[in-house]
Motif scaffolding. Structure first.
Motif, mmCIF file in Angstrom:
data_model
loop_
_atom_site.group_PDB
_atom_site.id
_atom_site.type_symbol
_atom_site.label_atom_id
_atom_site.label_comp_id
_atom_site.label_asym_id
_atom_site.label_seq_id
_atom_site.Cartn_x
_atom_site.Cartn_y
_atom_site.Cartn_z
ATOM 1 N N ALA A 37 69.623 -0.163 -25.720
ATOM 2 C CA ALA A 37 70.002 -1.470 -26.278
ATOM 3 C C ALA A 37 69.436 -1.661 -27.680
ATOM 4 O O ALA A 37 69.997 -2.408 -28.487
ATOM 5 C CB ALA A 37 69.522 -2.591 -25.353
ATOM 6 N N LYS A 38 68.350 -0.972 -28.000
ATOM 7 C CA LYS A 38 67.769 -1.049 -29.343
ATOM 8 C C LYS A 38 68.553 -0.212 -30.355
ATOM 9 O O LYS A 38 68.479 -0.450 -31.544
ATOM 10 C CB LYS A 38 66.318 -0.555 -29.315
ATOM 11 N N ILE A 39 69.294 0.762 -29.869
ATOM 12 C CA ILE A 39 69.994 1.698 -30.746
ATOM 13 C C ILE A 39 71.424 1.262 -31.048
ATOM 14 O O ILE A 39 71.902 1.422 -32.172
ATOM 15 C CB ILE A 39 70.020 3.109 -30.109
ATOM 16 N N PHE A 40 72.113 0.715 -30.048
ATOM 17 C CA PHE A 40 73.538 0.405 -30.189
ATOM 18 C C PHE A 40 73.772 -1.090 -30.324
ATOM 19 O O PHE A 40 72.986 -1.903 -29.831
ATOM 20 C CB PHE A 40 74.313 0.967 -28.986
ATOM 21 N N ASP A 41 74.880 -1.438 -30.968
ATOM 22 C CA ASP A 41 75.237 -2.848 -31.127
ATOM 23 C C ASP A 41 75.489 -3.496 -29.770
ATOM 24 O O ASP A 41 75.099 -4.637 -29.543
ATOM 25 C CB ASP A 41 76.496 -2.993 -31.998
ATOM 26 N N LYS A 42 76.148 -2.742 -28.902
ATOM 27 C CA LYS A 42 76.463 -3.251 -27.566
ATOM 28 C C LYS A 42 76.317 -2.092 -26.586
ATOM 29 O O LYS A 42 76.784 -0.983 -26.852
ATOM 30 C CB LYS A 42 77.884 -3.797 -27.524
ATOM 31 N N LEU A 43 75.675 -2.358 -25.465
ATOM 32 C CA LEU A 43 75.545 -1.370 -24.402
ATOM 33 C C LEU A 43 76.196 -1.929 -23.148
ATOM 34 O O LEU A 43 75.855 -3.024 -22.701
ATOM 35 C CB LEU A 43 74.076 -1.048 -24.119
ATOM 36 N N VAL A 44 77.140 -1.183 -22.614
ATOM 37 C CA VAL A 44 77.786 -1.565 -21.361
ATOM 38 C C VAL A 44 77.216 -0.677 -20.261
ATOM 39 O O VAL A 44 77.334 0.540 -20.323
ATOM 40 C CB VAL A 44 79.321 -1.398 -21.435
ATOM 41 N N VAL A 45 76.572 -1.305 -19.297
ATOM 42 C CA VAL A 45 76.113 -0.587 -18.114
ATOM 43 C C VAL A 45 77.292 -0.637 -17.144
ATOM 44 O O VAL A 45 77.659 -1.699 -16.656
ATOM 45 C CB VAL A 45 74.855 -1.223 -17.504
ATOM 46 N N ALA A 46 77.895 0.516 -16.922
ATOM 47 C CA ALA A 46 79.135 0.594 -16.143
ATOM 48 C C ALA A 46 78.838 1.198 -14.768
ATOM 49 O O ALA A 46 78.482 2.373 -14.659
ATOM 50 C CB ALA A 46 80.168 1.423 -16.885
ATOM 51 N N VAL A 47 78.985 0.384 -13.751
ATOM 52 C CA VAL A 47 78.705 0.797 -12.378
ATOM 53 C C VAL A 47 79.951 1.468 -11.807
ATOM 54 O O VAL A 47 81.033 0.877 -11.786
ATOM 55 C CB VAL A 47 78.291 -0.405 -11.512
ATOM 56 N N LEU A 48 79.766 2.686 -11.343
ATOM 57 C CA LEU A 48 80.880 3.452 -10.790
ATOM 58 C C LEU A 48 81.192 2.989 -9.373
ATOM 59 O O LEU A 48 80.314 2.944 -8.510
ATOM 60 C CB LEU A 48 80.546 4.947 -10.781
ATOM 61 N N ASN A 49 82.433 2.665 -9.152
ATOM 62 C CA ASN A 49 82.917 2.360 -7.807
ATOM 63 C C ASN A 49 83.602 3.621 -7.296
ATOM 64 O O ASN A 49 84.758 3.877 -7.603
ATOM 65 C CB ASN A 49 83.893 1.181 -7.843
ATOM 66 N N ASN A 50 82.864 4.409 -6.540
ATOM 67 C CA ASN A 50 83.373 5.682 -6.028
ATOM 68 C C ASN A 50 83.633 5.555 -4.530
ATOM 69 O O ASN A 50 82.689 5.507 -3.746
ATOM 70 C CB ASN A 50 82.360 6.797 -6.304
ATOM 71 N N PRO A 51 84.902 5.510 -4.121
ATOM 72 C CA PRO A 51 85.223 5.332 -2.703
ATOM 73 C C PRO A 51 84.784 6.512 -1.824
ATOM 74 O O PRO A 51 84.703 6.385 -0.612
ATOM 75 C CB PRO A 51 86.744 5.172 -2.684
ATOM 76 N N ASN A 52 84.469 7.648 -2.429
ATOM 77 C CA ASN A 52 84.025 8.809 -1.661
ATOM 78 C C ASN A 52 82.551 8.753 -1.292
ATOM 79 O O ASN A 52 82.094 9.512 -0.456
ATOM 80 C CB ASN A 52 84.298 10.105 -2.441
ATOM 81 N N LYS A 53 81.798 7.864 -1.950
ATOM 82 C CA LYS A 53 80.378 7.726 -1.653
ATOM 83 C C LYS A 53 80.167 6.554 -0.707
ATOM 84 O O LYS A 53 80.956 5.627 -0.657
ATOM 85 C CB LYS A 53 79.575 7.505 -2.936
ATOM 86 N N LYS A 54 79.081 6.607 0.020
ATOM 87 C CA LYS A 54 78.706 5.524 0.941
ATOM 88 C C LYS A 54 77.411 4.882 0.431
ATOM 89 O O LYS A 54 76.329 5.176 0.932
ATOM 90 C CB LYS A 54 78.488 6.082 2.353
ATOM 91 N N PRO A 55 77.516 4.004 -0.567
ATOM 92 C CA PRO A 55 76.310 3.386 -1.108
ATOM 93 C C PRO A 55 75.691 2.395 -0.117
ATOM 94 O O PRO A 55 76.388 1.833 0.729
ATOM 95 C CB PRO A 55 76.815 2.661 -2.356
ATOM 96 N N ILE A 56 74.403 2.202 -0.247
ATOM 97 C CA ILE A 56 73.721 1.217 0.598
ATOM 98 C C ILE A 56 74.081 -0.200 0.143
ATOM 99 O O ILE A 56 74.180 -1.105 0.949
ATOM 100 C CB ILE A 56 72.198 1.465 0.615
ATOM 101 N N PHE A 57 74.282 -0.360 -1.164
ATOM 102 C CA PHE A 57 74.666 -1.652 -1.728
ATOM 103 C C PHE A 57 76.119 -1.592 -2.180
ATOM 104 O O PHE A 57 76.534 -0.605 -2.781
ATOM 105 C CB PHE A 57 73.782 -2.010 -2.926
ATOM 106 N N ASN A 58 76.869 -2.652 -1.897
ATOM 107 C CA ASN A 58 78.255 -2.668 -2.358
ATOM 108 C C ASN A 58 78.283 -2.913 -3.869
ATOM 109 O O ASN A 58 77.257 -3.187 -4.499
ATOM 110 C CB ASN A 58 79.097 -3.686 -1.569
ATOM 111 N N LEU A 59 79.445 -2.795 -4.442
ATOM 112 C CA LEU A 59 79.608 -2.898 -5.890
ATOM 113 C C LEU A 59 79.081 -4.227 -6.434
ATOM 114 O O LEU A 59 78.344 -4.257 -7.422
ATOM 115 C CB LEU A 59 81.087 -2.711 -6.253
ATOM 116 N N ASP A 60 79.437 -5.324 -5.794
ATOM 117 C CA ASP A 60 78.991 -6.637 -6.268
ATOM 118 C C ASP A 60 77.474 -6.764 -6.233
ATOM 119 O O ASP A 60 76.867 -7.336 -7.141
ATOM 120 C CB ASP A 60 79.625 -7.754 -5.429
ATOM 121 N N GLU A 61 76.852 -6.227 -5.201
ATOM 122 C CA GLU A 61 75.393 -6.288 -5.089
ATOM 123 C C GLU A 61 74.721 -5.474 -6.195
ATOM 124 O O GLU A 61 73.736 -5.913 -6.793
ATOM 125 C CB GLU A 61 74.930 -5.766 -3.722
#
Length: 157
Positions: free
Chosen positions: A25-49
């Motif tokens: 965030a100190k280096i770039f004008d804007k940083l987008v943290v992009a959360v991958l929604n991968n239907p092949n993985k079984k995450p403990i937390f859903n995308l919204d969480e």
């Protein structure tokens, strides 16, 4: 405007991830943290969480936006006019996989650059998988993840 994307599954976000986010965030004008929604993985937390936890952990960073995507990262980046990918590296073992991904992304779009950032040595052993495993077996994760993650793991497990 230099827009960078820091992609990942962030299941859950760790202080190692936050280290990369804050430094980027100190280096770039804007940083987008992009959360991958991968239907092949079984995450403990859903995308919204996952998105909610990252928003809470980064709320003091004005030029950081939290978003999500599915499919190819390159397509997502084209949609938001970003041309820099930020990848955190913990160890040499991360480099081989990330280097391969960077070359593929470059092949798909020659205007995309990948920046590798070494994590702070304090967090070099951390991974989301390790955090979940330690927590499940009763170990302390204090100081390794944002407070919101500890709270959400308590609710979830």
């Amino acid at each position: 405007m230099k827009i960078a994307v820091y992609p990942g599954s962030f299941d859950p976000i760790t202080n190692g991830h936050l280290d990369i986010i804050k430094r980027s965030a100190k280096i770039f004008d804007k940083l987008v943290v992009a959360v991958l929604n991968n239907p092949n993985k079984k995450p403990i937390f859903n995308l919204d969480e996952r998105v909610e936890m990252i928003k809470e952990a980064t709320k003091d960073l004005n030029n950081v936006k939290i978003d999500y995507f599915s499919g190819l990262l390159i397509d997502y980046m084209n949609n938001i006019n970003a041309n820099i990918i930020v990848k955190g590296l913990r160890a040499i073992s991360d480099f081989e996989y990330e280097f391969q991904m960077a070359l593929m992304n470059r092949k798909l779009n020659e205007n995309i650059e990948t920046i590798f950032m070494m994590t702070n040595s304090e967090y070099s052993y951390l991974s989301s998988s390790l955090i979940k495993e330690v927590y499940k077996f009763g170990g302390s994760i204090e100081g390794l993840v944002p407070k919101i993650v500890v709270e959400k793991l308590q609710e979830k497990l």
